[in-house]
Design a protein around this motif. Structure first.
Motif, PDB file in Angstrom:
ATOM      1  N   UNK A 237      52.281  48.280  27.134  1.00 43.16           N
ATOM      2  CA  UNK A 237      51.064  49.081  27.134  1.00 43.16           C
ATOM      3  C   UNK A 237      50.147  48.740  27.842  1.00 43.16           C
ATOM      4  N   UNK A 238      49.052  49.476  28.008  1.00 44.29           N
ATOM      5  CA  UNK A 238      47.632  49.327  28.709  1.00 44.29           C
ATOM      6  C   UNK A 238      47.262  47.892  28.583  1.00 44.29           C
ATOM      7  N   UNK A 239      46.900  47.636  27.598  1.00 43.55           N
ATOM      8  CA  UNK A 239      46.370  46.224  27.159  1.00 43.55           C
ATOM      9  C   UNK A 239      47.242  45.154  27.601  1.00 43.55           C
ATOM     10  N   UNK A 240      48.484  45.114  27.300  1.00 43.74           N
ATOM     11  CA  UNK A 240      49.304  44.113  27.710  1.00 43.74           C
ATOM     12  C   UNK A 240      49.502  44.159  29.282  1.00 43.74           C
ATOM     13  N   UNK A 241      49.333  45.195  29.717  1.00 41.89           N
ATOM     14  CA  UNK A 241      49.192  45.042  31.530  1.00 41.89           C
ATOM     15  C   UNK A 241      47.983  44.521  32.176  1.00 41.89           C
ATOM     16  N   UNK A 242      46.983  44.883  31.534  1.00 43.08           N
ATOM     17  CA  UNK A 242      45.755  44.524  31.758  1.00 43.08           C
ATOM     18  C   UNK A 242      45.491  42.762  31.587  1.00 43.08           C
ATOM     19  N   UNK A 243      46.048  42.611  30.418  1.00 42.92           N
ATOM     20  CA  UNK A 243      46.021  41.119  30.209  1.00 42.92           C
ATOM     21  C   UNK A 243      46.914  40.165  31.017  1.00 42.92           C
ATOM     22  N   UNK A 244      48.032  40.794  31.562  1.00 43.77           N
ATOM     23  CA  UNK A 244      48.678  40.143  32.665  1.00 43.77           C
ATOM     24  C   UNK A 244      48.141  40.304  33.729  1.00 43.77           C
ATOM     25  N   UNK A 245      47.529  41.052  34.264  1.00 46.85           N
ATOM     26  CA  UNK A 245      46.777  41.271  35.693  1.00 46.85           C
ATOM     27  C   UNK A 245      45.708  40.396  35.435  1.00 46.85           C
ATOM     28  N   UNK A 246      44.808  39.960  34.476  1.00 46.58           N
ATOM     29  CA  UNK A 246      43.781  39.238  34.315  1.00 46.58           C
ATOM     30  C   UNK A 246      44.280  37.722  34.485  1.00 46.58           C
ATOM     31  N   UNK A 247      45.529  37.516  33.946  1.00 48.82           N
ATOM     32  CA  UNK A 247      46.135  36.116  33.943  1.00 48.82           C
ATOM     33  C   UNK A 247      46.646  35.763  35.426  1.00 48.82           C
ATOM     34  N   UNK A 248      47.005  36.779  35.997  1.00 42.76           N
ATOM     35  CA  UNK A 248      47.494  36.556  37.416  1.00 42.76           C
ATOM     36  C   UNK A 248      46.222  36.267  38.223  1.00 42.76           C
ATOM     37  N   UNK A 249      45.002  37.008  38.011  1.00 48.78           N
ATOM     38  CA  UNK A 249      44.082  36.871  38.741  1.00 48.78           C
ATOM     39  C   UNK A 249      43.276  35.498  38.472  1.00 48.78           C
ATOM     40  N   UNK A 250      43.714  34.848  37.231  1.00 46.23           N
ATOM     41  CA  UNK A 250      42.982  33.547  37.149  1.00 46.23           C
ATOM     42  C   UNK A 250      44.046  32.427  37.688  1.00 46.23           C
ATOM     43  N   UNK A 251      45.289  32.815  38.008  1.00 45.01           N
ATOM     44  CA  UNK A 251      46.197  31.983  38.628  1.00 45.01           C
ATOM     45  C   UNK A 251      45.698  31.898  39.879  1.00 45.01           C
ATOM     46  N   UNK A 252      45.570  33.235  40.613  1.00 43.38           N
ATOM     47  CA  UNK A 252      45.066  33.186  41.798  1.00 43.38           C
ATOM     48  C   UNK A 252      43.933  32.334  42.344  1.00 43.38           C
ATOM     49  N   UNK A 253      42.958  32.678  41.161  1.00 46.54           N
ATOM     50  CA  UNK A 253      41.630  31.789  41.516  1.00 46.54           C
ATOM     51  C   UNK A 253      41.839  30.348  41.338  1.00 46.54           C
TER      52      UNK A 253
END
Length: 418
Positions: A237-253
């Motif tokens: 779902x949309x929220x699951x995809x965004x949460x995964x994206x936020x987590x990836x952004x955190x890993x990148x940072x």
């Protein structure tokens, strides 16, 4: 002038593109092979926006040649490329205009939104903020059942749309911190690369890997990952995809923070790595021996996160807005970029040696915490039915409207023999 033009164009382009999708409601089709397939409008919107985002980044890939043009020829040549591309757009839009499916202007529903809120707060809504039943108070059916004789210009469905719109705006409020992690706070990423061994390359060259990574990954997601998940019956779902994206952004940072730490440890000037060339004698090594190639790691990771966050946010802005507020809600989504930029400007004095590790680490920690909060706050939305608040009868091409008007103006034929 560029910002004014972007403010006119950007909020309208994504709703217009989604309007072109023929799949607005779930339905079943039969393939030539006889197989019956369910068409999911949510997946259709996500697919359309993925291709839209890919094309945005195809244009952004022009940053690669312009980087070399700026260094080898001059900035006038670097600005000439986007100028030529911009000059091609008006004729293209003129050609496409009559061929596009468009919803006619219907005014803004913003006034009705304030009326709904006014009704809610006038009847005890202040005590129910954030609680179940807050929006029920504002529904015309509830107000009439309570004895109201007021004439309403909207119905219960509109109040549900307003509720969904406020949920969307709440989702967008989590974007600024992720946007800061996607490339660093302000000019922190440039400061990091300035202390690395670039072997003569422009120190902003690898920033273009952001766009290249997206151009490569969008087809992978569209044709491999998402179809594989659907075949296995997994609904992402949309929220699951965004949460995964936020987590990836955190890993990148995190990668930015670690890289900055090692640059400081290996720089001839230690924690003054960014300005080392001004400190050491001319001719001596002034950069860390950390290869500039490592800079690509956080750039690629945060770029992939955009596929899950930005693309999904476009769909949320469209699907959770009333039909006459889609451009406004898209504007709210895009306005989050302005907030993250303002934070970068406000903290610009701190974006310098020897504080750069924490310039990356601070937003990283905030991003990790907000990712968890985001998931638990909005995860229930993945279970809701995907609804597009659009009057599909109004979505027509200009040629179709002309045909309707001609048919309406023709006199009815009377069969005299009957």
């Amino acid at each position: 002038m560029l910002s004014i033009g972007a403010a006119q164009f950007k909020p309208n382009i994504s709703p217009t593109i989604i309007d072109q999708s023929p799949h607005k409601i779930a339905h079943v089709i039969t393939e030539a092979s006889g197989e019956r397939v369910i068409i999911d409008p949510e997946e259709s919107v996500n697919t359309v926006m993925l291709w839209f985002y890919l094309l945005i980044n195809v244009g952004a890939c022009f940053g690669i040649p312009t980087t070399y043009l700026a260094k080898l020829v001059g900035y006038w040549a670097a600005y000439l490329i986007p100028t030529i591309l911009y000059l091609m757009l008006p004729p293209l839009l003129w050609y496409l205009n009559p061929r596009l499916v468009k919803q006619p202007p219907g005014g803004s529903d913003l006034g009705n939104v304030f009326k709904v809120l006014g009704d809610i707060f006038a009847h005890g809504g202040l005590k129910k903020i954030g609680r179940k039943g807050f929006w029920e108070v504002g529904k015309p059916s509830v107000r009439k059942a309570a004895g109201s004789t007021k004439v309403y210009a909207y119905d219960d469905h509109f109040v549900n749309d307003v509720r969904r719109t406020f949920q969307a705006c709440g989702i967008f409020l989590f974007l600024p911190v992720w946007q800061i992690n996607d490339g660093g706070l302000g000019a922190a990423a440039n400061a990091l690369s300035a202390g690395m061994d670039t072997n003569g390359l422009p120190n902003d060259l690898l920033d273009n890997l952001n766009s290249v990574s997206i151009v490569i990954m969008v087809p992978v997601m569209n044709h491999i990952i998402y179809p594989l998940l659907r075949r296995r019956g997994i609904k992402w779902g949309a929220i699951s995809r965004m949460t995964f994206g936020f987590a990836l952004g955190t890993v990148g940072s995190i990668a930015f923070s670690v890289l900055q730490y090692y640059v400081y440890q290996t720089s001839p000037c230690g924690y003054n790595a960014t300005t080392c060339a001004d400190i050491v004698p001319v001719g001596e090594v002034s950069v860390s021996n950390i290869s500039y190639a490592w800079y690509s790691v956080p750039i690629i990771i945060t770029a992939i996160s955009e596929i899950f966050v930005n693309v999904t946010a476009y769909g949320i802005a469209y699907s959770r807005a009333p039909k006459n507020m889609k451009g406004l809600v898209a504007s709210v989504n895009l306005a989050m970029t302005a907030i993250s930029a303002a934070i970068g400007l406000a903290t610009s004095a701190a974006i310098q040696d020897p504080y750069l590790i924490w310039v990356f680490a601070g937003p990283t920690i905030a991003g990790a915490v907000l990712t968890v909060i985001f998931w638990f706050t909005f995860k229930h939305i993945d279970k809701e039915e995907f609804v597009l608040s659009t009057d599909f009868a109004e979505l027509k091409k200009d040629s179709d409207r002309d045909s309707d008007e001609e048919r309406a103006g023709q006199p009815k034929m009377i069969d005299e023999k009957s």
